[in-house]
Design an enzyme around this catalytic site. Structure first.
Site, PDB file in Angstrom:
ATOM      1  N   PRO A  62       0.816  -1.220   0.000  1.00  0.00           N
ATOM      2  CA  PRO A  62       0.000   0.000   0.000  1.00  0.00           C
ATOM      3  C   PRO A  62       0.850   1.271   0.000  1.00  0.00           C
ATOM      4  O   PRO A  62       1.896   1.336   0.642  1.00  0.00           O
ATOM      5  CB  PRO A  62      -0.823  -0.119   1.281  1.00  0.00           C
ATOM      6  CG  PRO A  62      -0.142  -1.122   2.121  1.00  0.00           C
ATOM      7  CD  PRO A  62       0.633  -2.012   1.214  1.00  0.00           C
ATOM      8  N   HIS A  63       0.388   2.249  -0.771  1.00  0.00           N
ATOM      9  CA  HIS A  63       1.043   3.551  -0.849  1.00  0.00           C
ATOM     10  C   HIS A  63      -0.013   4.575  -1.222  1.00  0.00           C
ATOM     11  O   HIS A  63      -1.117   4.219  -1.614  1.00  0.00           O
ATOM     12  CB  HIS A  63       2.199   3.533  -1.851  1.00  0.00           C
ATOM     13  CG  HIS A  63       1.840   3.027  -3.199  1.00  0.00           C
ATOM     14  ND1 HIS A  63       1.642   1.682  -3.458  1.00  0.00           N
ATOM     15  CD2 HIS A  63       1.617   3.663  -4.368  1.00  0.00           C
ATOM     16  CE1 HIS A  63       1.329   1.524  -4.732  1.00  0.00           C
ATOM     17  NE2 HIS A  63       1.296   2.713  -5.305  1.00  0.00           N
ATOM     18  N   GLY A  64       0.319   5.830  -1.102  1.00  0.00           N
ATOM     19  CA  GLY A  64      -0.657   6.894  -1.306  1.00  0.00           C
ATOM     20  C   GLY A  64      -0.879   7.257  -2.760  1.00  0.00           C
ATOM     21  O   GLY A  64      -0.172   6.805  -3.665  1.00  0.00           O
TER      22      GLY A  64
END
Length: 148
Positions: A62-64
């Site tokens: 997960p990342h923005g």
């Protein structure tokens, strides 16, 4: 990569109610080590709603969103292991490697992570380890890879 991974950002006995809870825990871990502002946590959840960060073999990264990059103070990783697993849109995830990166830093981080996770032995060891030092060791690029 070890400079990007603070020991405090490795949690090997996490429990999550669902995918979004796991992502928020990753975001809060990055927040706890000073890598991001609080708004980055929801940017990570928003990214997941547009495209899955599940990469296979029980691993998600997960990342923005692009808009969330303004909330990144410095590039960093977090590693959360969910021994009981998390349902990730029908996939079983036991390891989340959260990413915070300014600019295009996430591309380099994703590439380095992919090289590590493509090694079945390293990927399995990351999914199974209960030792923070082992996580740090596994996420270090091999010396010969660094010189290439």
């Amino acid at each position: 990569m070890p400079d990007l991974l603070d020991r405090a950002a490795v949690r090997l006995d996490a429990v999550a109610a669902d995918r979004d809870d796991a992502i928020r825990q990753c975001g809060r871990t990055l927040l706890d080590v000073g890598a991001v502002d609080a708004t980055y946590v929801e940017a990570m959840v928003e990214r997941e709603r547009s495209i899955s960060t599940y990469v296979g073999e029980g691993v998600a990264i997960p990342h923005g969103t692009l808009a969330g990059k303004d909330a990144v103070r410095h590039d960093a990783l977090c590693v959360l292991r969910f021994p009981g697993g998390v349902d990730w849109d029908g996939n079983h995830v036991v390891l989340c490697v959260g990413i915070a990166a300014k600019g295009d830093g996430h591309v380099r981080l994703l590439s380095e992570l992919a090289q590590i996770l493509l090694d079945p032995d390293k990927a399995r060891a990351l999914r199974e380890t209960t030792d923070v030092d082992e996580v740090l060791r596994l996420l270090q690029p091999d010396a010969e890879e660094v010189t290439q």
